[in-house]
Design a protein around this motif. Structure first.
Motif, PDB file in Angstrom:
ATOM      1  N   LEU A  23       0.824  -1.225   0.000  1.00  0.00           N
ATOM      2  CA  LEU A  23       0.000   0.000   0.000  1.00  0.00           C
ATOM      3  C   LEU A  23       0.847   1.259   0.000  1.00  0.00           C
ATOM      4  CD1 LEU A  23      -2.915  -0.849   2.446  1.00  0.00           C
ATOM      5  CD2 LEU A  23      -2.990  -0.661  -0.045  1.00  0.00           C
ATOM      6  N   ASP A  24       1.862   1.323   0.853  1.00  0.00           N
ATOM      7  CA  ASP A  24       2.654   2.555   0.887  1.00  0.00           C
ATOM      8  C   ASP A  24       3.510   2.719  -0.361  1.00  0.00           C
ATOM      9  OD1 ASP A  24       4.906   0.993   1.308  1.00  0.00           O
ATOM     10  OD2 ASP A  24       5.260   1.683   3.343  1.00  0.00           O
ATOM     11  N   SER A  31       0.234   9.974  -5.107  1.00  0.00           N
ATOM     12  CA  SER A  31       0.726  11.274  -4.679  1.00  0.00           C
ATOM     13  C   SER A  31       2.161  11.135  -4.180  1.00  0.00           C
ATOM     14  CB  SER A  31      -0.165  11.832  -3.566  1.00  0.00           C
ATOM     15  OG  SER A  31       0.427  12.975  -2.996  1.00  0.00           O
ATOM     16  N   PRO A  32       3.124  11.560  -4.964  1.00  0.00           N
ATOM     17  CA  PRO A  32       4.521  11.470  -4.523  1.00  0.00           C
ATOM     18  C   PRO A  32       4.785  12.228  -3.213  1.00  0.00           C
ATOM     19  CG  PRO A  32       4.437  11.861  -6.870  1.00  0.00           C
ATOM     20  CD  PRO A  32       3.033  11.999  -6.356  1.00  0.00           C
ATOM     21  N   GLU A  33       4.067  13.330  -3.004  1.00  0.00           N
ATOM     22  CA  GLU A  33       4.260  14.102  -1.764  1.00  0.00           C
ATOM     23  C   GLU A  33       3.773  13.295  -0.552  1.00  0.00           C
ATOM     24  OE1 GLU A  33       2.466  15.380  -4.399  1.00  0.00           O
ATOM     25  OE2 GLU A  33       4.143  16.495  -5.256  1.00  0.00           O
ATOM     26  N   VAL A  39       7.059   7.920   4.052  1.00  0.00           N
ATOM     27  CA  VAL A  39       8.416   7.386   4.190  1.00  0.00           C
ATOM     28  C   VAL A  39       9.190   8.155   5.265  1.00  0.00           C
ATOM     29  CG1 VAL A  39      10.616   7.096   2.985  1.00  0.00           C
ATOM     30  CG2 VAL A  39       8.502   6.403   1.882  1.00  0.00           C
ATOM     31  N   ALA A  40       8.941   9.444   5.402  1.00  0.00           N
ATOM     32  CA  ALA A  40       9.608  10.230   6.448  1.00  0.00           C
ATOM     33  C   ALA A  40       9.218   9.742   7.841  1.00  0.00           C
ATOM     34  CB  ALA A  40       9.281  11.710   6.290  1.00  0.00           C
TER      35      ALA A  40
END
Length: 114
Positions: A23-24, A31-33, A39-40
């Motif tokens: 999923l992630d 949405s790359p943002e 991920v952050a």
């Protein structure tokens, strides 16, 4: 009996990790943002501990799976299943001790600097 329970529990935990991972990773197409934000959040000490737990689950599941195969397909497997279980536990402990720095090292550096 407890190794049977632990094998099932680790299998379910690994399945849920793979589900969340898919999923992630798929989020990057939406949405790359949002993907960067998710991920952050993975770069925190708490997630590092969860990663260590994932390593523990995968190692135990893999080693115990080999033991189950030996019990099922080796003629003398049932006779030596207890000794094989303790061998799996000992090997798992050694590998988990060896995995502390590679898995948790970056979290310790983040927490304590250096």
């Amino acid at each position: 009996m407890w190794s049977w329970v632990a094998h099932r529990v680790t299998g379910v935990l690994i399945f849920f990790f793979l589900f969340v991972h898919v999923l992630d990773t798929a989020l990057v197409r939406v949405s790359p943002e949002a993907y960067d934000t998710v991920v952050a959040t993975y770069k925190t000490p708490i997630v590092a501990l969860l990663e260590y737990g994932l390593v523990a689950a995968i190692l135990f599941h893999a080693l115990n799976g080999l033991r189950v195969i030996a019990v099922d397909f080796w003629v003398k497997g049932a006779r030596y299943q207890k000794q094989m279980l303790w061998t799996v536990v000992a090997l798992w402990l050694v590998l988990m001790i060896g995995a502390i720095y590679p898995v948790l090292g970056h979290a310790a550096r983040e927490l304590f600097g250096s």
